[in-house]
Design an enzyme around this catalytic site. Structure first.
Site, short mmCIF file in Angstrom:
data_model
loop_
_atom_site.label_atom_id
_atom_site.label_comp_id
_atom_site.label_asym_id
_atom_site.label_seq_id
_atom_site.Cartn_x
_atom_site.Cartn_y
_atom_site.Cartn_z
N HIS A 175 -44.25 -15.40 27.69
CA HIS A 175 -44.57 -15.62 29.11
C HIS A 175 -45.92 -15.02 29.49
CE1 HIS A 175 -40.44 -16.83 29.19
NE2 HIS A 175 -39.93 -15.62 29.29
N LEU A 234 -43.90 -23.21 23.41
CA LEU A 234 -44.20 -23.28 24.83
C LEU A 234 -42.90 -23.07 25.59
CD1 LEU A 234 -46.62 -26.36 25.14
CD2 LEU A 234 -47.21 -23.95 25.40
N ASP A 235 -42.97 -22.39 26.73
CA ASP A 235 -41.77 -22.20 27.54
C ASP A 235 -41.17 -23.54 27.92
OD1 ASP A 235 -42.13 -19.48 27.42
OD2 ASP A 235 -42.99 -19.30 29.43
N ARG A 236 -39.90 -23.52 28.23
CA ARG A 236 -39.19 -24.75 28.56
C ARG A 236 -39.83 -25.47 29.74
NH1 ARG A 236 -32.81 -25.12 30.28
NH2 ARG A 236 -32.57 -27.38 30.06
#
Length: 242
Positions: free
Chosen positions: A183, A74-76
């Site tokens: 993303h 998962l993105d930050r």
């Protein structure tokens, strides 16, 4: 005679025990594989280790940090469900594109996205020039709201800036996708005129984020969740879910 199904996966044999845990052996050792869900908080990097930034492994005690790895990423700045294991076959089951495992996300985005935008998301949109469009997805419009009403979802470092315009329109929605491009949800929403500022993963396939968990908390997967993620092999001897 065994009273539990056997999943044949090279180079290991996986036995689905009545408890739901996986007993894994390569002919040299025998131990129980581990499976956990984490409510990933915003601000942590999805990685085993990083020289500069705090990673999701900091949520686990030291013994588990060495043993486990995140399944996917998962993105930050994204929160929500993240699975961890020391069993590589779970990565195969969930991450290979041909498995078409659906992931459910909830988002909030600047802009007023309408039902036309939802249909475009469902049909597939162009993410980046030179790349194929996204695969068909499912999209749901939840509500039209405003920055002022969405204050709890705003990134803390930008909250003061965004709240200077509390009437700015915001769309809340859900998206179900079977791909895992970098993303991807943010790019899909951007393609239909929105800008995501809050993103949360709610489910991976049949496993949903436990509502009792708070950001940074984790628990083992249940026997039922494991059975749903790694169904028994067919009588033909193929890998489950293939």
């Amino acid at each position: 005679m065994r009273d539990y199904p056997v999943i044949l996966c090279e180079p290991f044999l996986h036995f689905l025990l009545p408890s739901g845990m996986m007993d894994k052996t390569d002919g040299r050792d025998r131990r129980m594989a581990q499976y956990y869900m984490l409510y990933k908080p915003r601000g942590l990097l999805t990685a085993k280790r990083d020289a500069r930034r705090e990673t999701v492994m900091s949520c686990f005690p030291e013994a588990l940090r060495e043993m486990l790895h995140p399944v996917g990423r998962l993105d930050r700045d994204t929160e929500g469900l993240l699975l961890f294991t020391d069993d590589g076959m779970l990565d195969v089951r969930l991450l290979r594109p041909e498995q078409h495992v659906e992931k459910e996300y909830e988002y909030r985005a600047f802009g007023l996205l309408d039902e036309t935008a939802m249909r475009q998301l469902e049909e597939g949109v162009l993410l980046l020039e030179g790349q194929p469009p996204s695969l068909p997805a499912r999209a749901q419009l939840l509500a039209h709201t405003s920055i002022g009403e969405s204050a709890p979802y705003l990134p803390e470092r930008f909250r003061e800036k965004y709240l200077k315009n509390p009437a700015r329109p915001v769309t809340a929605g859900k998206l179900w996708i079977t791909e895992g491009r970098k993303h991807q949800v943010k790019l899909m929403i951007k393609a239909v005129g929105g800008h995501v500022f809050y993103l949360k993963r709610l489910a991976i396939g049949p496993v949903r984020l436990d509502e009792a968990l708070r950001p940074g908390e984790y628990r083992p997967l249940t026997a039922e969740e494991l059975a749903a993620l790694m169904p028994p092999a067919t009588s033909g001897g193929g890998t489950a879910g293939a």
